[in-house]
Design a protein around this motif. Structure first.
Motif, PDB file in Angstrom:
ATOM      1  N   ILE A  83     -12.151  44.451 -32.279  1.00 33.37           N
ATOM      2  CA  ILE A  83     -12.003  44.455 -33.733  1.00 33.37           C
ATOM      3  C   ILE A  83     -12.842  45.609 -34.287  1.00 33.37           C
ATOM      4  N   LEU A 130      -5.801  36.771 -37.520  1.00 34.83           N
ATOM      5  CA  LEU A 130      -5.724  38.178 -37.120  1.00 34.83           C
ATOM      6  C   LEU A 130      -4.271  38.585 -36.854  1.00 34.83           C
ATOM      7  N   THR A 138     -12.098  46.692 -40.096  1.00 36.03           N
ATOM      8  CA  THR A 138     -10.916  45.829 -40.193  1.00 36.03           C
ATOM      9  C   THR A 138     -11.000  44.947 -41.437  1.00 36.03           C
ATOM     10  N   ILE A 157     -10.894  41.702 -42.895  1.00 38.71           N
ATOM     11  CA  ILE A 157     -11.075  40.363 -42.337  1.00 38.71           C
ATOM     12  C   ILE A 157     -11.109  39.330 -43.454  1.00 38.71           C
ATOM     13  N   THR A 183      -2.269  45.148 -35.505  1.00 41.80           N
ATOM     14  CA  THR A 183      -3.025  46.090 -36.336  1.00 41.80           C
ATOM     15  C   THR A 183      -4.334  46.507 -35.675  1.00 41.80           C
ATOM     16  N   LEU A 184      -4.667  45.907 -34.535  1.00 43.48           N
ATOM     17  CA  LEU A 184      -5.920  46.199 -33.847  1.00 43.48           C
ATOM     18  C   LEU A 184      -5.695  47.224 -32.745  1.00 43.48           C
TER      19      LEU A 184
END
Length: 311
Positions: A143, A220, A147, A149, A224-225
């Motif tokens: 992560i 999550l 990011t 979150i 996208t990670l």
């Protein structure tokens, strides 16, 4: 006296009548490894009496509102050699310079930092769960710190203070309610700093009609990670980080597992889970703990043990 003939460490809980203070006192009395000191009720606001006691104990635990905690720290600082070691359960010093953060499982060095620190800030209940989930994944590169979150959490009403407890126990509060809707909850600074995040997270706490227990969840979008990790990679990173820990465990799970917020009540444990669907590149990180245990009094007693050498 202890078994080896040495005097027991002396501990003063400033604010022992509150929920967290009572929980700490009960645990310490049950263990019997420290000598608990108190101020007579009629003298509890007498600065001279408090100053004398601070000068005479090894450790003081602050279970006070933030401003009162700051006042007691200033009083301790005025004593020779800086006074006793301090464990602060308020939010006053959790991101302050010179204070160790009291989540011993944060990284490989954190327990040792707590052992040697003169000033330790006990974590908040919600951040304990969120940081436990996020920090290992940030450190592992799964992560990125920037990011976006979102942290969603529900707690029993015992974490809401006297007025909330009274409202729920009188049947005058709703079954479930969101709060912190100004996006400025007091737990956000420590969640961001010790979660390893450079971007301010969204944190949405809530309270349910049960006395204690907590679930913290973080959704999550895995695509996208970096590297598009799958749920198994997240679970593996968490398992590696907490390998050998006694109080934090990673629990393998499946889509039919429905965690009960109250299942760890009256323990000092925390369980972490990863739910996911690789086909949809989605995952949900979940922490379960007792907001009065690992989320408050239990964490404090763990830190007291580290600070006075009674692990």
């Amino acid at each position: 006296m202890s078994e080896n003939g040495a005097a027991k460490p002396t501990v003063f809980i400033d604010g022992e009548a509150g929920t967290t203070g009572l929980g700490i006192r009960e645990r310490l009395e049950r263990e019997g490894r420290v000598s608990l000191m108190s101020i007579p009720h009629e003298s509890r606001k007498d600065v001279k009496v408090k100053r004398a006691l601070l000068a005479d104990v090894d450790l003081v635990v602050l279970c006070l509102p933030d401003e009162a905690a700051k006042e007691t720290v200033a009083l301790a600082d005025s004593l020779p050699n800086g006074g006793p070691r301090i464990l602060d359960a308020s939010t006053a010093h959790r991101v302050s310079a010179g204070w160790a953060y009291g989540f011993a499982e944060l990284n490989a060095d954190q327990a040792q930092e707590i052992r040697k620190a003169r000033r330790v800030a006990n974590p908040g209940c919600y951040p304990t769960g969120a940081i436990a989930l996020l920090r290992p994944l940030v450190d592992a590169g799964l992560i990125p710190p920037n990011t976006a979150i979102s942290v969603n959490a529900v707690s029993g009403y015992s974490g809401g203070g006297k007025s909330m407890i009274e409202a729920y126990e009188a049947g005058e509060a709703p079954a479930f309610q969101l709060y912190g809707l100004g996006f400025a909850h007091k737990h956000l600074p420590e969640l961001q700093v010790y979660g390893g995040l450079s971007r301010r997270p969204i944190f949405m706490p809530s309270v349910g009609n049960f006395r204690q227990g907590m679930l913290v969840s973080i959704p999550l979008h895995l695509d996208t990670l970096p590297g598009h990790p799958d749920p198994a990679a997240l679970e593996a990173a968490l398992s590696a980080h907490y390998a050998g820990q006694d109080l934090v465990k990673v629990i393998p799970t499946g889509p039919n597992d429905k965690p009960d917020a109250e299942a760890l009540n009256d323990t000092d444990l925390m369980e972490l889970r990863v739910y996911g669907n690789s086909d949809h590149s989605q995952a949900l990180l979940v922490a379960r703990l007792d907001n009065l245990g690992k989320g408050a009094s239990g964490a404090a007693v763990q830190n007291i043990g580290l600070m006075v050498g009674l692990e």
